[in-house]
Design a protein around this motif. Structure first.
Motif, PDB file in Angstrom:
ATOM      1  N   GLU A  26      25.402   3.987  14.841  1.00 30.35           N
ATOM      2  CA  GLU A  26      25.043   3.358  16.105  1.00 30.35           C
ATOM      3  C   GLU A  26      26.016   2.223  16.391  1.00 30.35           C
ATOM      4  OE1 GLU A  26      21.074   2.006  15.843  1.00 30.35           O
ATOM      5  OE2 GLU A  26      20.175   3.997  16.022  1.00 30.35           O
ATOM      6  N   ARG A  59      25.336   6.408  20.041  1.00 25.71           N
ATOM      7  CA  ARG A  59      25.073   6.895  18.692  1.00 25.71           C
ATOM      8  C   ARG A  59      25.976   8.097  18.445  1.00 25.71           C
ATOM      9  NH1 ARG A  59      20.310   7.195  14.935  1.00 25.71           N
ATOM     10  NH2 ARG A  59      20.536   9.129  13.735  1.00 25.71           N
ATOM     11  N   GLU A 119      26.833  11.163  16.042  1.00 24.76           N
ATOM     12  CA  GLU A 119      26.245  12.014  15.021  1.00 24.76           C
ATOM     13  C   GLU A 119      27.336  12.504  14.060  1.00 24.76           C
ATOM     14  OE1 GLU A 119      23.149  12.220  14.646  1.00 24.76           O
ATOM     15  OE2 GLU A 119      22.469  11.377  16.572  1.00 24.76           O
ATOM     16  N   ARG A 139      25.363  -0.126  13.037  1.00 18.52           N
ATOM     17  CA  ARG A 139      24.450   0.335  12.001  1.00 18.52           C
ATOM     18  C   ARG A 139      24.776   1.787  11.658  1.00 18.52           C
ATOM     19  NH1 ARG A 139      20.284  -2.380  10.222  1.00 18.52           N
ATOM     20  NH2 ARG A 139      18.671  -1.372   8.983  1.00 18.52           N
ATOM     21  N   HIS A 148      23.332   5.275   9.664  1.00 16.81           N
ATOM     22  CA  HIS A 148      22.140   5.969   9.174  1.00 16.81           C
ATOM     23  C   HIS A 148      22.575   7.101   8.241  1.00 16.81           C
ATOM     24  CE1 HIS A 148      19.500   3.971  12.136  1.00 16.81           C
ATOM     25  NE2 HIS A 148      20.558   4.059  12.928  1.00 16.81           N
ATOM     26  N   ARG A 202      21.152  10.535   6.233  1.00 18.83           N
ATOM     27  CA  ARG A 202      20.053  11.517   6.138  1.00 18.83           C
ATOM     28  C   ARG A 202      20.360  12.487   5.011  1.00 18.83           C
ATOM     29  NH1 ARG A 202      16.422  14.772  10.396  1.00 18.83           N
ATOM     30  NH2 ARG A 202      15.419  12.740  10.224  1.00 18.83           N
ATOM     31  N   ASP A 207      15.567   9.605   4.957  1.00 18.61           N
ATOM     32  CA  ASP A 207      16.458   8.796   5.780  1.00 18.61           C
ATOM     33  C   ASP A 207      16.590   7.385   5.217  1.00 18.61           C
ATOM     34  OD1 ASP A 207      16.932  10.787   7.735  1.00 18.61           O
ATOM     35  OD2 ASP A 207      14.952  10.373   8.606  1.00 18.61           O
ATOM     36  N   SER A 241      18.981   3.526   6.241  1.00 18.82           N
ATOM     37  CA  SER A 241      19.901   2.897   7.193  1.00 18.82           C
ATOM     38  C   SER A 241      20.446   1.601   6.611  1.00 18.82           C
ATOM     39  CB  SER A 241      19.195   2.629   8.529  1.00 18.82           C
ATOM     40  OG  SER A 241      18.173   1.664   8.363  1.00 18.82           O
ATOM     41  N   SER A 264      19.557   0.729   0.645  1.00 15.48           N
ATOM     42  CA  SER A 264      19.079   1.217   1.937  1.00 15.48           C
ATOM     43  C   SER A 264      17.726   0.633   2.285  1.00 15.48           C
ATOM     44  CB  SER A 264      18.987   2.751   1.896  1.00 15.48           C
ATOM     45  OG  SER A 264      17.984   3.147   0.977  1.00 15.48           O
ATOM     46  N   ASP A 267      14.326   3.963   7.607  1.00 15.23           N
ATOM     47  CA  ASP A 267      14.404   3.958   9.064  1.00 15.23           C
ATOM     48  C   ASP A 267      13.006   3.797   9.648  1.00 15.23           C
ATOM     49  OD1 ASP A 267      17.070   4.203   9.177  1.00 15.23           O
ATOM     50  OD2 ASP A 267      17.103   6.390   9.350  1.00 15.23           O
TER      51      ASP A 267
END
Length: 241
Positions: A159, A168, A170, A207, A209, A211, A221, A223, A237, A240
């Protein structure tokens, strides 16, 4: 008119002018020459002595200059050696700190008093590679079922902001040409999974993330603030929301 006999009478020898003897002239010349030679010898002696002193002083100056140059070079070599030593010591300190952190991590992970946890992203570290490229190292752990092997795939999403708008990115945006399904992992207790991502120009990350998609189990997950993940110590971590 009769001439005065006084005008023609010869002068007596006692009244004739006396002329110096030639030997007196020679003696005078010799005396003058000797005085001149003595003066020249004195001048030559003084000049020669001063010249010898100047040569000695010049030689001493050359020697002192050489000593100064040698000492300066020695000081430079010592400084360079000291800098190399300080750099080596700093590297050793970093290695020792990293080893201590690893030992503490292993003790928490497999120690008899360690808390058992399921599959999780223990930490993430990001290192810049230039021109928007970043190398990531994700530490994955699983201690709940120590006899099982965890298998699955890892993906990242970032993000951030670009052109004043939140955005965001991916996994397919970060790695558009390969590993579309994510990076594979397989481990029993822990694994450090590495890879690279590419951020577009003008994008400011905020930020990241992570997964984990394990085989036959729900996704996990985690973040991290980008600034923490890109720091010197990989952060742990947070779930989330």
């Amino acid at each position: 008119m009769a001439e005065d006999p006084r005008y023609h009478a010869p002068m007596p020898d006692s009244q004739l002018p006396e002329h110096p003897h030639p030997r007196a002239h020679l003696a005078l010349l010799i005396l003058l020459a000797a005085a001149l030679l003595f003066g020249l010898w004195g001048v030559w002696t003084v000049v020669g002595a001063r010249g010898g002193e100047a040569a000695t002083v010049g030689s001493e100056l050359d020697g002192l200059r050489q000593q100064v140059a040698t000492l300066a070079r020695s000081d430079q070599v010592s400084r360079e050696a000291n800098q190399d030593l300080q750099g080596t010591l700093a590297e050793r300190d970093e290695e020792v700190s990293a080893l201590r952190a690893d030992v503490a991590f292993y003790e928490r992970l497999v120690g008899s008093t360690s808390q058992r946890r399921g599959l999780t992203v223990h930490g993430l570290r990001l290192q810049p590679q230039g021109e928007g490229a970043w190398h990531f190292t994700a530490t994955l752990t699983q201690t709940l079922n120590r006899a099982a092997v965890s298998r699955g795939r890892l993906t990242l999403a970032v993000e951030g902001s670009r052109n004043g708008s939140l955005e965001r990115l991916e996994w397919s945006d970060l790695r558009p040409q390969d590993d579309a399904m994510g990076a594979e992992y397989s481990f029993k207790y822990f694994q450090q999974l590495e890879g690279d991502i590419l951020l577009p120009e003008g994008f400011t990350p905020l930020r990241v993330h992570v997964r984990l998609a394990p085989v036959g189990a729900p996704a996990v997950d985690g973040s991290f603030p980008w600034a923490d993940a890109a720091g010197d110590v990989a952060p742990r971590s947070s779930p989330d929301a």
